[in-house]
Design an enzyme around this catalytic site. Structure first.
Site, PDB file in Angstrom:
ATOM      1  N   CYS A 298      43.092 -19.034  27.757  1.00 48.58           N
ATOM      2  CA  CYS A 298      44.445 -18.477  27.940  1.00 48.58           C
ATOM      3  C   CYS A 298      44.447 -17.397  29.002  1.00 48.58           C
ATOM      4  CB  CYS A 298      44.934 -17.917  26.613  1.00 48.58           C
ATOM      5  SG  CYS A 298      43.786 -16.739  25.883  1.00 48.58           S
ATOM      6  N   GLU A 396      50.293 -23.919  32.559  1.00 51.59           N
ATOM      7  CA  GLU A 396      48.900 -23.748  32.189  1.00 51.59           C
ATOM      8  C   GLU A 396      48.166 -25.075  32.375  1.00 51.59           C
ATOM      9  OE1 GLU A 396      48.434 -22.779  28.093  1.00 51.59           O
ATOM     10  OE2 GLU A 396      47.125 -21.102  28.567  1.00 51.59           O
TER      11      GLU A 396
HETATM   12  P1  NDP Z   1      47.819 -26.157  20.021  1.00 54.69           P
HETATM   13  O1  NDP Z   1      49.034 -25.306  20.063  1.00 54.69           O
HETATM   14  O2  NDP Z   1      47.950 -27.588  20.238  1.00 54.69           O
HETATM   15  O3  NDP Z   1      47.088 -25.988  18.607  1.00 54.69           O
HETATM   16  C1  NDP Z   1      46.771 -24.732  18.066  1.00 54.69           C
HETATM   17  C2  NDP Z   1      46.632 -24.878  16.569  1.00 54.69           C
HETATM   18  O4  NDP Z   1      47.908 -25.204  16.028  1.00 54.69           O
HETATM   19  C3  NDP Z   1      45.688 -26.008  16.152  1.00 54.69           C
HETATM   20  O5  NDP Z   1      44.997 -25.646  14.993  1.00 54.69           O
HETATM   21  C4  NDP Z   1      46.665 -27.139  15.881  1.00 54.69           C
HETATM   22  O6  NDP Z   1      46.196 -28.135  15.022  1.00 54.69           O
HETATM   23  C5  NDP Z   1      47.801 -26.368  15.228  1.00 54.69           C
HETATM   24  N1  NDP Z   1      49.060 -27.099  15.205  1.00 54.69           N
HETATM   25  C6  NDP Z   1      49.444 -28.160  15.954  1.00 54.69           C
HETATM   26  N2  NDP Z   1      50.681 -28.570  15.589  1.00 54.69           N
HETATM   27  C7  NDP Z   1      51.082 -27.753  14.595  1.00 54.69           C
HETATM   28  C8  NDP Z   1      52.258 -27.652  13.809  1.00 54.69           C
HETATM   29  N3  NDP Z   1      53.276 -28.503  13.943  1.00 54.69           N
HETATM   30  N4  NDP Z   1      52.340 -26.673  12.896  1.00 54.69           N
HETATM   31  C9  NDP Z   1      51.324 -25.796  12.730  1.00 54.69           C
HETATM   32  N5  NDP Z   1      50.186 -25.843  13.425  1.00 54.69           N
HETATM   33  C10 NDP Z   1      50.061 -26.793  14.357  1.00 54.69           C
HETATM   34  O7  NDP Z   1      46.807 -25.463  21.032  1.00 54.69           O
HETATM   35  P2  NDP Z   1      45.358 -25.975  21.425  1.00 54.69           P
HETATM   36  O8  NDP Z   1      44.497 -26.096  20.210  1.00 54.69           O
HETATM   37  O9  NDP Z   1      45.525 -27.121  22.321  1.00 54.69           O
HETATM   38  O10 NDP Z   1      44.806 -24.707  22.222  1.00 54.69           O
HETATM   39  C11 NDP Z   1      45.089 -24.462  23.520  1.00 54.69           C
HETATM   40  C12 NDP Z   1      46.230 -23.453  23.657  1.00 54.69           C
HETATM   41  O11 NDP Z   1      45.900 -22.225  22.995  1.00 54.69           O
HETATM   42  C13 NDP Z   1      46.483 -23.072  25.080  1.00 54.69           C
HETATM   43  O12 NDP Z   1      47.847 -23.150  25.385  1.00 54.69           O
HETATM   44  C14 NDP Z   1      46.015 -21.620  25.173  1.00 54.69           C
HETATM   45  O13 NDP Z   1      46.636 -20.870  26.144  1.00 54.69           O
HETATM   46  C15 NDP Z   1      46.256 -21.118  23.813  1.00 54.69           C
HETATM   47  N6  NDP Z   1      45.383 -19.970  23.554  1.00 54.69           N
HETATM   48  C16 NDP Z   1      45.922 -18.713  23.554  1.00 54.69           C
HETATM   49  C17 NDP Z   1      45.121 -17.612  23.384  1.00 54.69           C
HETATM   50  C18 NDP Z   1      45.710 -16.249  23.335  1.00 54.69           C
HETATM   51  O14 NDP Z   1      45.105 -15.388  22.713  1.00 54.69           O
HETATM   52  N7  NDP Z   1      46.853 -15.979  23.949  1.00 54.69           N
HETATM   53  C19 NDP Z   1      43.686 -17.731  23.219  1.00 54.69           C
HETATM   54  C20 NDP Z   1      43.220 -19.091  23.229  1.00 54.69           C
HETATM   55  C21 NDP Z   1      44.070 -20.158  23.390  1.00 54.69           C
HETATM   56  P3  NDP Z   1      45.386 -29.420  15.558  1.00 54.69           P
HETATM   57  O15 NDP Z   1      45.193 -29.263  17.016  1.00 54.69           O
HETATM   58  O16 NDP Z   1      44.156 -29.386  14.780  1.00 54.69           O
HETATM   59  O17 NDP Z   1      46.225 -30.621  15.247  1.00 54.69           O
END
Ligand code: NDP
Length: 502
Positions: A298, A396
């Site tokens: 991020c 991003e």
């Molecule tokens: P996602 O938003 O796809 O997923 C994050 C988490 O949310 C996962 O555990 C995912 O589950 C879960 N999730 C997905 N759909 C739902 C829903 N409908 N309701 C509740 N939870 C849900 O992000 P990514 O895992 O792809 O991670 C990358 C993103 O994280 C990037 O955009 C990055 O910028 C951000 N990020 C931000 C940081 C910060 O501190 N600002 C630090 C690190 C990353 P699952 O994927 O298991 O289905």
């Protein structure tokens, strides 16, 4: 030419089977269905997690609710909770190599980096343990002879913690110890791609003596397990790190029952570079900022805003250094850039590069996926001639792709930096203090690095402006985020009656 490190086959590795932690028990889902994790750097199955369902999430929420309402945890002294968190920190340190190995094979990040993240995580647990003893409210002795006002800080209750795949152990460590320090109970859902180290953390916390039900860990997909964690009426707060899209959905879900929400979301972080900067140091920081964690970060410094007078020279120097960065086997100690999380994500990254090319940007370096025999990898990529309105400059990419933009005046640099929806972090490079401070004050981002990039410390708050999030993690107020305030308005002596005989 990119320097590559050929991945070695994981011949002696036996895939680990994990269960979920609910109310102190390690459980399977009712139908026993599992999710398999294929290592992105090695192409073999390394972990199997339970494919949790909505009823599993509900059981975990009920356990956390009981542990909060009836359990000892919120009523323990700060010192007692602190001692247990310190014990957990020691146990994490003792198992750091195992945890780092799990993070490296499941996420594809380089093992040297995973070990450094574990070191950072241990420090965060110790820092949160210290804060557990310092949580306090306020008192007002100035409200009149008959009144004493006391503002308590109480644990907010049950917290849902949802984490992404890019820093599996580090991100759960930016949330969980602070929630525990405040006296909250929790349900944790790691990413379905990288749940291993969070599940091992569950073992560690049980060994440390954290009571049953205080930390529950449910694995599965976001829609199945994460969504009920954001809507259930027994959850008081949601702490989410992930994409801005799912963050938005989380906030909307939580709004149904007006839960408190903390969101750490995406970023498209500029580094603004003036001609008087120490360019030797900047070139290294640019390469680090762009390719650290394969750009799946991020905080990635994915948007360089270079002064026009130095843009060509600096871009050429960054390209030269980028060619020396080692890409490949996450388990090789010399690797600096590991694998891309999934084949689908690699396609998305490649799509951004081809979209930028079509929009008129030049590929100054890389631009292609790397075929290393096993897993999926992307070459360090530099796009020059990028314009502020292009998608690659605003969205991003989450891959090792650097966009180079140019500016002439300070106002123009600030305008470009602030022209997007994100505001997580930014960097400024100049030997002139006024220039750094002007950028520091006027760029709208949660962290501004001056003559450095992506440094951090447990003491320094972290979080985003605009659509990069809500709230701050780390720092001395991090524990307070997991609390409510309660006002005690105390009367002493005779009270003046409201009703008066007329
Ligand atoms: P996602 O938003 O796809 O997923 C994050 C988490 O949310 C996962 O555990 C995912 O589950 C879960 N999730 C997905 N759909 C739902 C829903 N409908 N309701 C509740 N939870 C849900 O992000 P990514 O895992 O792809 O991670 C990358 C993103 O994280 C990037 O955009 C990055 O910028 C951000 N990020 C931000 C940081 C910060 O501190 N600002 C630090 C690190 C990353 P699952 O994927 O298991 O289905």
């Amino acid at each position: 030419m990119t320097v590559t490190v050929q991945p070695k086959a994981l011949t002696n590795y036996k895939a680990r089977d994990f269960r979920m932690l609910i109310d102190g028990n390690w459980v399977k889902t009712e139908d026993g269905s599992t999710l398999e994790r294929v290592a992105p750097g090695h192409g073999v199955i390394v972990s199997r997690y339970q494919a949790g369902t909505k009823p599993d999430a509900e059981r975990a929420i009920a356990a956390a609710r009981r542990a909060f309402d009836d359990g000892p945890w919120p009523n323990m002294t700060g010192a007692e909770r602190s001692n247990l968190l310190l014990k957990a920190a020691d146990l994490i340190a003792a198992r750091a190599d195992e945890l780092a190995h799990l993070d490296a094979i499941e996420s594809g990040k380089p093992i040297s980096q995973a070990k450094a993240e574990l070191g950072g995580a241990v420090d965060i647990w110790r820092y949160a343990a210290a804060l557990a003893r310092d949580l306090h409210g306020e008192s007002y002795n100035t409200l009149g002879q008959g009144t004493l006002g006391v503002v308590l800080r109480e644990a907010i209750g049950v917290v849902s913690i949802i984490t992404p795949w890019n820093f599996p152990f580090l991100i759960v460590s930016q949330k969980l110890p602070f929630a525990l320090a405040a006296g909250c109970t929790t349900v944790v859902k790691p990413s379905e791609l990288t749940s291993g180290s969070t599940l091992v953390l569950g073992e560690i916390l049980a060994e440390a003596g954290i009571p049953s039900g205080v930390v529950n860990i449910v694995t599965g997909t976001g829609p199945e397990v994460g969504a009920p964690m954001t809507t259930h009426p027994d959850v008081d707060m949601v702490s989410f790190t992930g994409s801005t899209g799912v963050g938005r959905l989380t906030m909307a879900n939580a709004a149904q029952t007006l839960k408190k929400v903390s969101l750490e979301l995406g970023g498209k972080n500029p580094q603004i570079v003036f001609p008087d900067a120490n360019l030797d140091e900047f070139v290294d920081a640019a390469v680090f900022g762009a390719y650290f964690n394969a750009g799946e970060c991020c905080n990635a410094g994915s948007r360089l805003i270079l002064h026009r007078d130095i843009a060509d020279e600096v871009t050429a120097r960054i390209a030269e250094l980028s060619k020396k960065v080692k890409v490949g086997d996450p388990l090789d100690p010399s690797t600096q850039v590991g694998a891309i999380i999934t084949p689908l994500h690699l396609e998305k990254i490649a799509g951004y590069v081809s979209g930028a090319r079509d929009a008129g940007a030049d590929v100054a370096l890389g631009g292609e996926a790397l075929d290393l025999g096993l897993g999926q990898f992307m070459a360090p990529t530099i796009l020059s001639g990028v314009k502020p309105e292009m998608a690659v400059a605003r969205e991003e990419v989450f891959g090792p792709v650097l966009s180079v933009l140019t500016f002439e005046t300070t106002d123009e640099a600030i305008r470009i930096a602030n022209s997007i929806d994100y505001g997580l972090s930014a960097g400024v490079w100049s030997r002139d203090f006024d220039t750094c401070l002007t950028i520091g004050r006027r760029v709208r981002a949660g962290t501004i690095w001056m003559n450095t990039f992506m440094d951090g410390a447990s003491e320094l708050p972290f979080g985003g402006y605009k659509q990069s999030g809500l709230g701050r993690e780390l720092g001395r107020h991090a524990v307070e985020d997991y609390t409510e305030t309660k006002t005690l308005n105390m009367h002493i002596g005779a009270r003046t009656n409201w009703w008066m005989p007329r």
